[in-house]
Design an enzyme around this catalytic site. Structure first.
Site, short mmCIF file in Angstrom:
data_model
loop_
_atom_site.label_atom_id
_atom_site.label_comp_id
_atom_site.label_asym_id
_atom_site.label_seq_id
_atom_site.Cartn_x
_atom_site.Cartn_y
_atom_site.Cartn_z
N GLU A 85 0.81 -1.22 0.00
CA GLU A 85 0.00 0.00 0.00
C GLU A 85 0.84 1.27 0.00
O GLU A 85 0.41 2.31 -0.49
CB GLU A 85 -0.97 0.00 1.18
CG GLU A 85 -2.11 -1.02 1.06
CD GLU A 85 -1.74 -2.40 1.55
OE1 GLU A 85 -0.55 -2.66 1.85
OE2 GLU A 85 -2.66 -3.26 1.65
N MET A 131 24.50 8.93 1.76
CA MET A 131 24.19 10.15 2.49
C MET A 131 24.45 9.97 3.99
O MET A 131 24.93 10.88 4.66
CB MET A 131 22.74 10.56 2.22
CG MET A 131 22.39 11.96 2.70
SD MET A 131 23.45 13.23 2.03
CE MET A 131 22.53 13.79 0.61
N PHE A 140 -11.56 -7.52 13.96
CA PHE A 140 -10.53 -8.01 13.07
C PHE A 140 -10.15 -6.93 12.05
O PHE A 140 -11.02 -6.35 11.40
CB PHE A 140 -11.01 -9.27 12.34
CG PHE A 140 -10.01 -9.78 11.34
CD1 PHE A 140 -8.76 -10.20 11.75
CD2 PHE A 140 -10.32 -9.82 9.99
CE1 PHE A 140 -7.82 -10.66 10.83
CE2 PHE A 140 -9.39 -10.28 9.07
CZ PHE A 140 -8.13 -10.69 9.49
N GLN A 141 -8.88 -6.66 11.92
CA GLN A 141 -8.35 -5.63 11.01
C GLN A 141 -8.96 -4.27 11.23
O GLN A 141 -9.15 -3.50 10.30
CB GLN A 141 -8.49 -6.08 9.55
CG GLN A 141 -7.66 -7.33 9.28
CD GLN A 141 -7.38 -7.56 7.81
OE1 GLN A 141 -8.23 -7.31 6.96
NE2 GLN A 141 -6.20 -8.07 7.51
N LYS A 152 -17.70 -1.02 6.20
CA LYS A 152 -18.20 -1.97 5.21
C LYS A 152 -19.72 -1.94 5.10
O LYS A 152 -20.27 -2.09 4.01
CB LYS A 152 -17.71 -3.37 5.59
CG LYS A 152 -17.84 -4.35 4.43
CD LYS A 152 -17.10 -5.64 4.71
CE LYS A 152 -17.30 -6.62 3.56
NZ LYS A 152 -16.60 -7.89 3.79
#
Ligand code: FAD
Ligand code: TPP
Ligand code: MG
Lengths: 172, 586
Positions: B52, B482, B114-115, B164
């Site tokens: 993502e 760097m 959940f999630q 949802k």
């Protein structure tokens, strides 16, 4: 915040008009904590049910450049309509309400009542060994009242924080 | 348009009505209804990513290269948290992104379902604004509002979190017509009096400079055109931040190169010594100002910015002009012409004389080598090979990023995409993929480091799947260069964990993904190898083995003023360049 030109801190009272939607207060408080600004006092309440607007009064301290940043940062929050610095726009009326509980008997009790009277505090609850006073006024007046009650059996204090409004006919 | 439909259908309808052609996403339980609605249409094309974070960087590359908002769709919980780095990146670089996240059904919110994660809580400080939509009848309005907020004023990322059950629920869809935000109405036109005062100040200047930034790019191509016109009319020198490269053509003689920590000597000296500074859409970042109390001490400063909170944030300015670059420059030009302003030609000529002396220091020079590829040389040859092509450049973060900024030259806005504010390693490859989606016929190159590229390399698979022939040009110095450079500066050359150990064989890795792998380690072979890369019609991973020890110069050491740069002809004493006070800075 880095003090750039070491200007002394000032106390400012800001009035905000915001959409009364979930999370607005969290955004504002989060902005202060996230960017390291001070909140000395904060009050919130809906002021127009029809347009779902709330008014928030924040008292903050900081150097002038920081105060400017705070205002700009508040103003760019999407649900914030207006930010007015009442400290800059002229004298504003500032009021706070406090409820103060004192516990004691005899002479001390008398003394507390006398002080309450001279501050025009109302007694809103009484038992044989306690009082609850209600007092309204500028924060400094309440500070003073509380400090006088300190040696007279002060138990607890609940303060609303400052509500403020500009003087004269115009709205914010 | 008003019609009954499910929340999931509203999402797709709103995207179509907003003119969205591409989105970047990854499915999961909490967004399945939206993926199903997507299945039933073919107007919006979906690019399936591999992580993502990649989706958000792709949306950023898409947005920055096209001027349109980038769109992201991710699931609840880990989908949303994986997007956080990308969102923060877009916030700091002012990139318009709309990110739709799935959420557990409303009745489960707060139950550690959940999630589940508190997406609006987590993303509040890293978005311009965010929404949790609890009622399907608010959904269409919120989605249109999200596009409005992301793209207007100072652009930025906006999250719309959709439970949802709201995706399944039916409600009334409203179109984008008449959706205007109640409160959010950024001011575009600058204040007339301020503009007049600014033009008067500029016309009288003896040592003026235009300090331009990402805001010029944000304002659109017309802003770049107006900037060029103003520069031509006045004859004043122009420099830009990392974020503004391309707004002014690098081939022009009034161009001083980039300013700031790794900017040119002439740009930084001119900033330090100028008497009038016109800051156009830049934010006085610490990479630019160096030590604040020594920043351009003798100048009057004019600042054009659309975000009032950028004004007087770090540096106090004399004339703030709140407005959009395009609108303000337009009005400034009209005022300039109306006043028949004539710059002080003699003063300006002698100012250019001073600047030319600084230029003669050749602060971007480096020692060439016949045996090993110098990283600067690699960028030069790459630039030489592609400069006449239709090319978009992205970068990762590190020395290679700075060398790209210094040695690749841009003539047009929207051609250069880099993570400036957050400095996110892993940005470049997905951003290149996003740019390639927006410009399928163009050449898109990610200039990378061997460490950074490993942060989002999995997106090579996305590039293969969608036939996006991006080129990854890795300056492989086997170090987090760097970091190593700062260890030289601050920590006595003790290279604690900055060596790129156990590197994969990048050529084999490219092949494993189905792309093309090329390795080059000798200066003499470089041009031919670059040509081979350009000929490939598939993604290429180019492993360019470069000098391991090269440091990125010039450099203003942290905590130092502009006129105390370390130049390539005096690189010695790197370890003593930073004072005790400077060490705490990053
Ligand atoms: C390793 C590393 C080294 C770096 N070294 C340097 C360096 O040497 N030099 C350098 O320049 N940078 C450097 N950077 C980048 C630096 O950190 C900042 O990201 C960059 O300088 C900011 O650019 P900017 O001021 O143009 O602002 P941006 O982040 O692009 O912000 C744009 C400004 O314009 C305003 N704006 C946006 N839209 C509009 C509009 N339509 N109209 C008017 N105003 C608008 C915004 O409000 C904002 O104030 C480095 C980054 C990294 C990772
Ligand atoms: C996600 C992330 N983690 C850590 C850093 C700190 N950092 C900045 S540059 C750099 C090294 C980059 O190495 P490489 O990609 O090889 O580029 P080089 O400097 O060698 O060109 C690191 C670790 C960062 N910018 N981003
Ligand atoms: Mg490296």
């Amino acid at each position: 915040m880095p003090p750039i030109n070491n200007e002394p801190a000032e106390r400012h009272t800001l009035s905000l008009l915001v959409d009364n939607e979930p999370g607005v207060l969290a955004r504002i408080v989060g902005l202060f904590s996230g960017r390291g600004y001070n909140i000395d006092s904060l009050t919130v309440s809906e002021v127009s049910h029809d347009s779902r607007r709330s008014r928030i009064t924040v008292v903050t301290t900081g150097a002038p450049m920081i105060i400017e940043q705070i205002k700009s940062q508040l103003d760019r929050l999407v649900p914030v309509h207006r930010v007015v610095d009442l400290t800059v726009t002229g004298k504003a009326v500032e009021r706070e309400l406090a409820l103060i509980k004192v516990r004691g008997k005899g002479e001390i009790r008398q003394e507390a009542l006398l002080i309450a009277d001279s501050f025009r505090a109302r007694t809103v609850d009484t038992t044989l060994e306690s009082f609850v006073f209600e007092i309204t006024g500028k924060p400094e007046k309440i500070d003073q009242f509380v400090s006088l009650l300190e040696p007279l059996g002060l138990v607890e204090v609940s303060r609303t924080g400052v509500a403020a409004i500009g003087r004269g006919p115009d709205s914010m | 348009m008003m019609r009954e439909m499910t929340g999931a259908e509203m999402v797709m309808q709103a995207l179509i009505d907003q003119g969205v052609e591409h989105m970047f996403g990854y499915p999961g339980g909490a967004v399945l209804p939206i993926y199903d609605a997507m299945f039933h249409q073919n107007q919006v094309k979906h690019v399936l990513v591999r992580h993502e974070q990649g989706a958000v960087h792709m949306a950023e590359g898409y947005a920055r290269s096209s001027g349109k908002a980038g769109v992201v769709l991710v699931t609840s919980g880990p989908g949303a948290t994986n997007a956080v780095t990308g969102l923060t990146d877009a916030l700091l670089d002012s990139i318009p992104v709309v990110c739709i996240t799935g959420q557990v059904p409303t009745h489960l919110i707060g139950s550690d379902a959940f999630q589940e994660c508190d997406t609006v809580g987590i993303t509040r400080p890293c978005t311009k604004h965010n929404y949790l939509v609890r009622d399907v009848n608010d959904l269409a309005r919120v989605l249109h509002e999200a596009f409005y907020v992301a793209q207007n004023g100072r652009p930025g990322p906006v999250v719309v979190d959709i439970p949802k059950d709201v995706q399944f629920a039916k409600g009334i869809y409203v179109g984008p017509e008449n959706i205007q935000h109640k409160t959010y109405q950024p001011k575009l036109r600058g204040d007339d009096e301020k503009i007049r005062a600014a033009v008067e100040l500029l016309a009288k200047a003896k040592k003026p400079i235009f300090y331009t930034g990402g805001g010029v790019i944000n304002s659109g191509p017309e802003a770049s055109r107006l900037l060029r016109e103003f520069a031509r009319l006045s004859g004043y020198p122009v420099t830009s931040t990392l974020m503004g490269l391309g707004a002014y053509p690098a081939s022009d003689k009034q161009w001083l190169g980039m300013l700031g920590m790794h900017g040119t000597y002439e740009a930084n000296m001119a900033m330090h010594d100028c008497d009038v500074m016109l800051c156009v859409g830049a934010r006085f970042d610490d990479r630019i100002t160096g030590r604040l109390d020594a920043f351009s001490p003798g100048s009057k400063k004019i600042h054009i910015d659309i975000d009032p909170s950028s004004i007087n944030k770090n540096v106090k300015v004399d004339i703030p002009i709140i407005g959009d670059v395009k609108h303000v420059l337009e009005d400034m030009l009209t005022t300039w012409r109306g006043m028949k302003a004539e710059p002080d030609r003699r003063a300006i000529a002698s100012w250019w004389g001073e600047i030319d002396r600084w230029r003669a220091r050749k602060s971007l020079s480096y020692a060439k080598s016949p045996d090993v590829i110098k990283p600067q040389y690699a960028i030069e040859r790459l630039y030489h090979a592609v400069k006449d092509k239709d090319v978009y450049i992205t970068t990762e973060v590190g020395q290679h990023q700075m060398w790209a900024a210094q040695h690749f030259h841009f003539e047009e806005p929207n051609r250069w995409m880099t993570s400036g504010g957050l400095g996110t390693m892993g940005y470049g490859l997905p951003a290149a993929i996003g740019a390639q989606v927006a410009h399928p016929e163009s050449l898109v190159i990610d200039i990378a480091g061997e460490a950074s590229i490993q942060m989002c390399l999995q997106e090579l698979s996305t590039a293969l799947q969608f036939n996006l022939p991006v080129k990854i040009f890795v300056l492989n110095n086997e170090y987090m260069g760097m970091v190593r450079q700062w260890q030289d500066l601050l920590h006595g050359g003790r290279y604690s964990h900055s060596y790129s150990e156990s590197l994969p064989d990048f050529v084999k890795l490219a092949e494993a993904y189905g792309g093309v792998g090329i390795r080059c380690s000798r200066p003499g072979d470089l041009d031919a190898a670059i040509q081979e890369m350009l000929k490939a019609d598939r993604p290429v991973l180019f492993d360019c083995i470069v000098d391991q020890k090269e440091n990125c110069l010039p450099m203003i050491p942290s905590g130092k003023p502009h006129n105390e740069m370390i130049l390539p002809d005096h690189p010695e004493g790197l370890d003593e360049a930073i004072s005790e006070e400077g060490k705490i800075m990053v």
